[in-house]
Design an enzyme around this catalytic site. Structure first.
Site: not given
Ligand code: PBG
Length: 332
Positions: A202, A256
């Site tokens: 991520k 991601k």
């Molecule tokens: C937070 C989380 C995020 C997303 C999913 N879980 C955002 C972040 O890490 O700030 C993003 C999903 C999206 O942008 O559609 N744990």
């Protein structure tokens, strides 16, 4: 593979592109509703549907409506729904205790969906940001996101979700060692068959902007997430993270954001052959919707093209806000 190709004019690639039937015969990847996981946003109340301004077509849903949405998704052949709560600011604390409250919004939604639509798999988000007064995915002390203290909280959160009936836990927090700790705690609690889809690779990405609006985290977040999420410039590190999470007991792994990271998807699939997923995140959705609303692109075609690209890059499935729209389109 050693491609053998007759030289032109004996070999003509266009022969197999001449008709729809021939193109269908040689198509290498297919997109089906069975490839989709639908992320949905939860809010308190009943009969409530609050539009998310930066994600046209996406609403935060109260529990009664999310149960209806899950039933519709199941009818469309979508195998899983993933829950993200909009948390009232008054429930956000430094110790994030709402995260493992058995009666928090997510846990109530899991129970309601599993009772009404048992066939759909319910996935959760395991991270502290919805419950954290600092907006971070872990416990914060003096501006530092504490790894090991966060894991203790994440394990409690995971167990509460498993108790509520979650099928897939989705740790998106990027703390080191959380998969092993979660897996051990699940085993010990008798939750042997609860699966973990690790957000293994991520990235610290600006593509998450609209999501943070949707869950009410935008104002709360102090600083950025670069001490725990990955540097977009790195690729080998993604493989090491995936290897680590699989070794700690993850059943599935995720990359991601999605479209800008297809090279990572392909490397992960080729290196490990594990069930590999990509998250087409909020910013990707918003960009397509915005351009389509302006008449600058064909939104439907771009939606399908991006999703098939994930399959081509080796993904087994995709988390996408387009899930019901694309499933309806594929059913036609
Ligand atoms: C937070 C989380 C995020 C997303 C999913 N879980 C955002 C972040 O890490 O700030 C993003 C999903 C999206 O942008 O559609 N744990």
């Amino acid at each position: 593979m050693q491609p053998i190709q007759a030289p032109y004019p004996l070999g003509r690639f266009r022969r197999l592109r001449r008709t729809g039937a021939l193109r269908a015969l040689v198509q290498e990847t297919q997109l089906t509703a069975g490839d989709l996981i639908w992320p949905v946003f939860l809010c308190d109340g009943s009969k409530r549907r609050d539009p998310v301004a930066s994600m046209p077509g996406v609403d935060r849903l109260s529990l009664d409506l999310v149960v209806e949405a899950a039933a519709q998704a199941a009818d469309l052949g979508i195998p899983a729904i993933c829950l993200f709560p909009y948390t009232d600011p008054s429930l956000k604390t430094a110790d994030c205790r709402e995260a493992w409250n058995p009666e928090n919004l997510t846990n109530r939604a899991i129970r309601a969906i599993k009772a009404a639509v048992p066939d759909i798999a319910v996935m959760t988000d395991v991270a502290l940001d919805p419950y954290n007064s600092h907006g971070h995915d872990g416990i914060v002390e003096d501006g530092v996101i504490l790894n090991d203290e966060s894991i203790v909280a994440l394990v409690k959160m995971s167990l509460a979700q498993a108790d509520a009936g979650a099928d897939i836990l989705g740790p998106s927090d990027m703390m080191d060692g959380r998969i092993g700790a979660m897996r051990a705690a699940l085993e010990e609690a008798g939750h042997r068959d609860v699966t973990i889809m690790s957000y293994a690779a991520k990235y610290a990405s600006a593509f998450y902007g609209p999501f943070r609006d949707a869950v009410g985290a935008t104002g709360a977040l102090k600083g950025d997430k670069r001490t725990y999420q990955m540097d977009p410039a790195n690729s080998d590190e993604a493989l090491r993270l995936v290897a680590r999470d699989l070794a700690e007991g993850a059943d599935m792994v995720m990359v991601k954001p999605g479209l800008a990271y297809l090279d990572i998807c392909r490397r992960v699939k080729d290196a490990f052959g594990a069930p590999t997923f990509a998250y087409q995140v909020s910013g990707e959705y918003a960009m397509i919707k915005a351009a389509a609303a302006n008449g600058w692109i064909d939104g439907e075609k771009i939606m399908l093209e991006t999703l098939v690209a994930f399959k081509r890059a080796g993904c087994d499935g995709i988390l996408t806000y387009f899930a019901p729209e694309v499933a309806r389109l594929l059913a036609r």
